[in-house]
Design an enzyme around this catalytic site. Structure first.
Site, mmCIF file in Angstrom:
data_model
loop_
_atom_site.group_PDB
_atom_site.id
_atom_site.type_symbol
_atom_site.label_atom_id
_atom_site.label_comp_id
_atom_site.label_asym_id
_atom_site.label_seq_id
_atom_site.Cartn_x
_atom_site.Cartn_y
_atom_site.Cartn_z
ATOM 1 N N ASP A 641 0.858 -1.190 0.000
ATOM 2 C CA ASP A 641 0.000 0.000 0.000
ATOM 3 C C ASP A 641 0.891 1.235 0.000
ATOM 4 O OD1 ASP A 641 -2.232 1.600 0.135
ATOM 5 O OD2 ASP A 641 -2.957 0.814 2.040
ATOM 6 N N ASP A 717 -9.005 3.826 -1.771
ATOM 7 C CA ASP A 717 -9.792 4.178 -0.587
ATOM 8 C C ASP A 717 -11.172 4.702 -0.969
ATOM 9 O OD1 ASP A 717 -7.606 3.435 0.844
ATOM 10 O OD2 ASP A 717 -6.869 5.454 1.184
#
Length: 1043
Positions: A641, A717
């Site tokens: 990430d 996200d």
């Protein structure tokens, strides 16, 4: 996952996500690092306070603050490029400089304003492709050319001059029938097939190439070019007219900076955005070029953007931006940059499909215009009826901050040809291990080993299959990657072993920001080896991320990637040190070097050096041991990430552009490659730990062209909102068109808490997307599938079970993608390229060529409009088996259990309908073949089988590739690839034939055996014939006859 940098926090009163306990705006943030300098060191106490401050502001962060990200007007190079207007090109091709070989052409271009010469190279490539490169003829220093993305040097084909006059040259491009006409003044290139114009290069004269130069007010401008610049480059080939060009080049040293306005424009040599200043030591270096696509109205690709599948025109607004960024709760339906970038644009009409692959890793903007933009369908019809109107045309303009122009024209002509051409350049989608296509359960964060065990047991208790449980950053020891928290995850091998006993896996996060901590082995090794990205002044670059002050490894360095890969060996993961005295323990990184407690225990580490773990100052309790190595196992996989890279206090939440990488390349030159290299190194590490036997699984948020070779991506996200559910479909379709098939979105939405209707619908959508993972923010309510009542649990279970039943089809479709580059999840127009109705559809899609899905993405929906394409074709509802004739738009009533999905007539889809706790538990289970008959009474399909996790299918030809066909009332099974040999215990349990009449008898025939009569059942209402227990091994040859 992305906690926001402070500049993106909103005042408390404006944010619905605000915790009730928080009042007022966030306090002042930690100051950003000065450009080119590392931020000041912080004490552990100050670092933890800053992180607590950021966590507090997370609650106040509501949605993206667009002011934190540049518009084209705020990007000096984009503004300069856009200021170049059509029709006034200063570039001329010097036809007298033309050099020709069997597979390439080279000639000079000259800017007649500043007299700077460029070198144009043109290559004919095998497979109906053309490559165009434009660079400076003699740059002051080398310009960046993207490495490692192409899987090899593309093989070339022959070129031939077929015509010439005083202002043009005509070339024939191999055996494809294409010709290219190069015009000298003004410079342009037109590509034709026969007499049809296919594509034009620089037709509007928007080529703009900013050459390297000395700054007029610098001392360096008075001196000769420094050593180590262009003189060290490979010697350029001598070209006709070189003497003249040399004179022009010399002259340009004297006069080029005068008429070139780039020198004088604000932002050319230094650019400030908000509080961040980019020093730009090389000055203006941008490149831009335009293309025209006559006959095309529909263009796609250039992900990643949260937008419709079909790209919009950008006139009157910002161009589409390609610049990998950590964008918090991104907005929908706009061209803002997101986490990844693939500079591939596709154009499609009823006659052909084209691709433009712009190989540049710097910040890039793409303008799109069309002469039909804004016209209604009625207006277009009126133009046609009146015999007027112009030929539809789309114009595309690429603008990059640095590097060279290196562009590939993919000439199709079919969609499948373009996919094959692009993946021949950048590689096909890696074949994932089978478990990776199953269901994944994730959360930021599962609290500890007991929590993981409870979640694992919950799936069994509630009879919901699951293959993988994920751990986010809280599993680490103080945000130190390659470690486990010593209190919450002190027995990781036991935890992994419990999952392995149930044939499940785990994925843990490893981000590319490394905590700056002198007691942290990983940091010490990277620093001692000189592997960190540097500031412009040569010190280690530091920024703020999850651990606080963080270093960023230079993944462009092959030695750094090799070292990173070695860290995934089973003996490298460690359980952190427990520090303390008496009964108290503390994580290892929080120990102050001035601690005086515990001196009575008596072992000072001032004089003790542990080579692997670094020096510790403090006291080691005798009951505690050094970090426990070998805290990893074969069933632990990795998630990368924040690898854009995300830098909380950096410009636009990322790294300074004047930071330096291996070879002294600026970060601006290669920014979009950073995440690509992180995923590459991680995947190589997982391969190496097994001696090259096991296929890796690595999920990455950032990506670039070629990332498909290394694993999966997801849409970042997102939020628990209906529009985010809906946008996940075109986002993954765009990625699939650009080579990255292994895509999914966080089921349920990462931010916010979904209501049960949205959650159920998201599980249903995710069941038919390539990557299927539920994930959630730490501030959301727990949302394991059994927490929402029996009725909703049953709906979620049904959706997940549909996914598992179709795993054989998913696996086979991924195998096709691996072999041929065809997308797994694909828009309808890929299979129906001459059906204009499909060109703008992005709320339904195909999986492979046999399944069409239109999931429910509207709140409170009572029905959906499903378009079934294909003149003369039929489609079968996969649930009711009802047959529908195409083409037609079908209104389908829906209830909460509905997932509208259809099998194409003429296809055979393999399933496994004995769904168990994990995909590995289903390995020996039997298959059911669903045979959907075409109107002609035929069907065909295939099935790929191997061990599901190793490279033995490639290295040892250990696989089965089976072909099934139905014709003349006979279903036949045979090998589709005799090279593959593999023994599978699985067998065929049932055959379900859709659209069949009732036979008098059914017989199974196997080589060397007498015919066997089979039991069957026929349902006249739906024309479904079910053949029970053929009992033949899946690898055997056989036929079944309906008599």
């Amino acid at each position: 996952m992305a906690l926001r940098p402070v500049s993106q926090a909103l005042p408390a009163g404006r944010c619905p996500l605000l915790r009730a306990s928080m009042k007022g705006p966030c306090p002042s943030p930690p100051p950003p690092a000065a450009s080119g300098a590392a931020p000041a060191r912080v004490t552990p106490r100050l670092g933890m306070a800053a992180l607590a401050w950021m966590a507090l502001c997370l609650a106040a962060a509501c949605a993206v603050d667009r002011s934190n990200f540049k518009t084209c007007e705020q990007s000096s190079f984009c503004k300069r490029q856009r200021s170049v207007k059509p029709g006034s090109s200063p570039y001329r091709a010097l036809l007298e400089s033309l050099q020709f070989s069997q597979d390439s052409m080279k000639l000079q271009l000259v800017n007649e304003v500043n007299k700077v010469p460029l070198l144009l190279e043109l290559y004919g490539l095998q497979g109906n492709m053309t490559r165009i490169k434009i660079n400076e003829l003699s740059p002051l220093r080398p310009r960046y050319e993207v490495p490692d993305v192409l899987v090899r040097d593309p093989p070339t084909t022959w070129l031939a001059v077929t015509g010439r006059d005083e202002n043009s040259v005509e070339l024939s491009l191999g055996d494809s029938g294409h010709k290219l006409i190069l015009t000298g003044k003004p410079f342009r290139m037109d590509l034709l097939q026969g007499r049809e114009l296919v594509l034009s290069v620089n037709p509007r004269g928007l080529l703009h190439f900013e050459h390297l130069r000395h700054r007029k007010d610098s001392e360096e401008s008075k001196e000769s070019a420094p050593e180590g610049g262009a003189a060290e480059e490979e010697t350029k080939p001598a070209l006709p007219g070189d003497q003249e060009s040399s004179e022009k080049s010399t002259k340009s040293e004297e006069v080029s900076d005068g008429p070139d306005r780039a020198d004088e424009e604000l932002g050319s040599w230094e650019e400030t955005f908000k509080t961040h200043t980019d020093s730009k030591p090389n000055g203006p270096t941008s490149v831009g070029l335009d293309f025209s696509l006559p006959g095309f109205e529909h263009v796609y690709g250039i992900p990643e953007h949260a937008d419709n599948l079909r790209l919009r025109t950008t006139e009157g607004g910002d161009p589409y931006r390609l610049y990998n960024l950590d964008v918090f709760q991104y907005e929908l339906y706009n061209p803002m940059a997101l986490y990844g970038s693939v500079p591939l644009l596709l154009a499609h009409n009823t006659q052909r499909t084209l691709g433009i692959f712009w190989l540049n890793a710097a910040e890039t903007w793409v303008d799109i215009s069309s002469n039909t933009a804004g016209k209604t369908l009625f207006g277009k019809m009126l133009d046609y009826m009146q015999g007027g109107g112009e030929t539809p045309q789309t114009d595309v303009r690429w603008m990059s901050e640095s590097g060279i122009i290196d562009v590939f024209l993919l000439l199709g002509p079919a969609p499948t040809d373009v996919f094959r051409q692009y993946t021949a350049l950048t590689g096909t989608q890696a074949l994932p291990p089978l478990f990776a296509m199953a269901y994944h359960q994730s959360r930021w964060n599962y609290n500890d080993e007991e929590d993981v065990a409870a979640v694992d047991d919950g799936f069994d208790t509630h009879d919901i299959p699951c293959d993988v449980i994920w751990l986010d950053i809280e599993h680490t020891d103080g945000k130190r990657y390659f470690t486990w928290d010593p209190n919450k995850f002190s027995q990781p091998r036991n935890m992994l072993g419990r999952l392995a006993a149930k044939r499940r896996k785990m994925v843990s996060i490893v981000d590319p920001h490394i905590k700056v901590d002198s007691g942290y082995r990983v940091h010490n090794e990277i620093r001692s080896r000189g592997f960190y990205v540097k500031t412009k002044d040569g010190s280690d670059y530091e920024g703020w991320c999850w651990p606080g002050s963080s270093g960023y490894p230079d993944f462009t360095n092959p030695e750094m990637r090799a070292w990173w890969a070695s860290m995934f060996s089973y003996d490298q993961y460690e359980v952190g040190w427990k520090w303390g005295h008496g009964q108290g323990v503390e994580p290892w990184g929080e120990l102050s070097p001035h601690s005086s407690w515990g001196s009575s225990i008596g072992l000072s580490l001032d004089s003790a050096v542990f080579p692997r773990w670094g020096r510790r100052t403090g006291v080691l309790p005798v009951s505690h041991c050094p970090p426990v190595p070998q805290a990893s196992m074969e069933n632990l996989y990795i998630w990368n990430d924040m690898n854009e890279p995300s830098v909380f206090n950096g410009p636009e939440v990322t790294m300074y552009k004047d930071a330096l990488h291996e070879g002294s390349w600026e970060h601006r030159d290669l920014h979009n490659l950073y995440g690509f290299y992180v995923q590459m190194a991680t995947a190589q590490g997982l391969e190496q730990r097994s001696g090259g036997l096991e296929r890796p699984f690595v999920l990455s948020r950032a990506f670039f062209a070629g990332s498909q070779r290394y694993g999966a991506v997801w849409t970042g996200d997102n939020a628990a909102e209906w529009d985010h559910l809906k946008i996940s479909i075109p986002m993954c379709l765009s990625l699939a068109l650009a080579g990255i098939s292994f895509c999914g979105a966080d089921v349920g939405g990462f931010f916010k808490s979904p209501d049960v209707e949205l959650l159920v619908r998201w599980y249903q959508v995710g069941a038919y997307q390539p990557f299927y993972r539920a994930h959630a923010h730490l501030d959301t309510v727990r949302r394991e599938p059994w927490l929402f009542g029996e009725e909703n649990k049953a709906l979620i279970r049904a959706a997940v079970r549909q996914r598992y039943a179709l795993l054989p089809y998913w696996y086979t479709t991924f195998y096709h993608s691996y072999r041929s580059g065809q997308p797994v999840m694909r828009p309808l127009w890929v299979e129906y390229p001459d059906d204009v109705t499909t060109f703008s559809i992005d709320d339904q899609f195909l999986i492979g060529n046999a399944l069409l899905v239109h999931p429910v993405t509207e709140q409170g929906a009572r029905g959906v409009q499903v378009y079934l394409p294909g003149k003369g074709e039929v489609w079968y509802d996969v649930h009711s088996h009802q047959k529908h004739h195409a083409p037609q738009t079908l209104y389908v009533p829906v209830i909460m259990s509905s997932i509208p999905a259809y099998q194409r007539g003429g296809s055979i889809v393999p399933r496994k309908e004995r769904v168990r706790r994990s995909s590995d538990c289903m390995y020996r289970d039997p298959y059911t073949l669903y045979v959907a008959l075409s109107p002609q009474g035929t069907a065909e399909g295939d099935l790929f089988i191997d061990d599901g996790h190793t490279y033995n299918f490639e290295s040892k030809a250990q696989y089965l590739y089976r072909h099934f066909s139905f014709a003349s009332n006979t279903l036949t099974a045979r090998s589709a690839d005799s090279k593959g040999v593999f023994e599978s215990p699985a067998w065929i349990e049932r055959v379900v034939i859709l659209g069949a009449g009732k036979p008098a008898a059914v017989f199974l025939r196997q080589p060397g055996m007498a015919d066997t009569r089979l039991d069957f059942q026929h349902e006249p209402e739906t024309s479904v014939l079910t053949l029970r227990k053929p009992g033949v091994n899946i690898g055997a040859d056989w036929s079944i006859s309906l008599r």
